[in-house]
Enzyme design. Sequence first.
Site, PDB file in Angstrom:
ATOM      1  N   GLY A  10       0.822  -1.200   0.000  1.00 31.57           N
ATOM      2  CA  GLY A  10       0.000   0.000   0.000  1.00 31.57           C
ATOM      3  C   GLY A  10       0.859   1.253   0.000  1.00 31.57           C
ATOM      4  N   ARG A  34       0.057 -10.895  -0.407  1.00 31.32           N
ATOM      5  CA  ARG A  34      -0.728 -11.860  -1.181  1.00 31.32           C
ATOM      6  C   ARG A  34      -0.141 -12.074  -2.575  1.00 31.32           C
ATOM      7  NH1 ARG A  34      -6.584  -9.355   0.192  1.00 31.32           N
ATOM      8  NH2 ARG A  34      -5.307  -7.470   0.201  1.00 31.32           N
ATOM      9  N   ARG A  35       0.593 -11.053  -3.043  1.00 30.41           N
ATOM     10  CA  ARG A  35       1.251 -11.143  -4.362  1.00 30.41           C
ATOM     11  C   ARG A  35       2.664 -10.591  -4.241  1.00 30.41           C
ATOM     12  NH1 ARG A  35      -3.835  -9.533  -4.997  1.00 30.41           N
ATOM     13  NH2 ARG A  35      -3.226  -7.341  -4.800  1.00 30.41           N
ATOM     14  N   GLY A  71      -4.830  -2.279   4.777  1.00 34.90           N
ATOM     15  CA  GLY A  71      -6.152  -1.669   4.723  1.00 34.90           C
ATOM     16  C   GLY A  71      -6.673  -1.636   3.301  1.00 34.90           C
ATOM     17  N   TYR A 122     -16.748   2.365   9.293  1.00 31.53           N
ATOM     18  CA  TYR A 122     -15.289   2.378   9.181  1.00 31.53           C
ATOM     19  C   TYR A 122     -14.620   2.721  10.511  1.00 31.53           C
ATOM     20  CZ  TYR A 122     -10.631   3.335   7.345  1.00 31.53           C
ATOM     21  OH  TYR A 122      -9.278   3.313   7.116  1.00 31.53           O
ATOM     22  N   LYS A 126     -12.315   0.253  12.966  1.00 31.98           N
ATOM     23  CA  LYS A 126     -10.963   0.610  13.407  1.00 31.98           C
ATOM     24  C   LYS A 126     -10.877   0.657  14.931  1.00 31.98           C
ATOM     25  CE  LYS A 126      -8.916   1.106   9.419  1.00 31.98           C
ATOM     26  NZ  LYS A 126      -7.807   0.218   9.001  1.00 31.98           N
ATOM     27  N   LEU A 149      -4.737  11.232   4.035  1.00 31.71           N
ATOM     28  CA  LEU A 149      -3.367  11.014   3.585  1.00 31.71           C
ATOM     29  C   LEU A 149      -3.166  11.497   2.156  1.00 31.71           C
ATOM     30  CD1 LEU A 149      -2.730   7.448   5.046  1.00 31.71           C
ATOM     31  CD2 LEU A 149      -1.829   9.617   5.901  1.00 31.71           C
TER      32      LEU A 149
END
Length: 212
Positions: A10, A34-35, A71, A122, A126, A149
């Site tokens: 990310g 995952r990859r 996330g 959301y 969290k 962000l």
Amino acid sequence: MRALIIGATGAVGRDLVQLLIHDDSFEEINIFVRRDPNIKNEKVKVHVVDFDHPDNWRLLVQGDVVFSCMGTSRRAAGSKDAQYTVDYTYQYQFAKTAVEQGVKAYILVSSAMANPDSLFFYTQMKGKLERAINQLPFQQISILRPPSLIRKDSTRLNEKIAVAVLQFFNRFGLFMSQRPMKTETLAKSMVSLAKSGKSGVFGTQEIFSLDE
């Protein structure tokens, strides 16, 4: 130190990996993905895993500090349930595995206004994750609650609009506690906390201070 990262692909995770690569305090960086992100560096060990099957990777969780910046958005996940799986289930499972494997420190990227009693999905999610993590017996738990962000090369239109609006008001000294933050600033504060060993919950102003 030996770092463990989830969410390394990310925006925050990518900045974090690069900071750790160039930081002599960290001799090993284990990323669980995952990859394969095709990161070529002798310090980086890539573990391609299925987060749904922790028994297949739990013995690989060996290190000093976990950086959790995993996330997703509801749109990317496809549903609330799928987002909850990534943003809560996977992160909690990794944290639980880490503490069972003897990892001492856990640094979590959460969200502004995180609250387990929130009326909003959301921020409630969290907040529930924060509460669950705080019940695990780590020696250090650092929770960061960043504002909006500023992501490099972001294609999220809503995010770009929100950042632009906040930056406009910030010019007049308004909503300074919510002023947008570069992902690199957040990543630097995570590294700073890992080195200091300081526990606690860190909001916008504290995160900016950690980067100074």
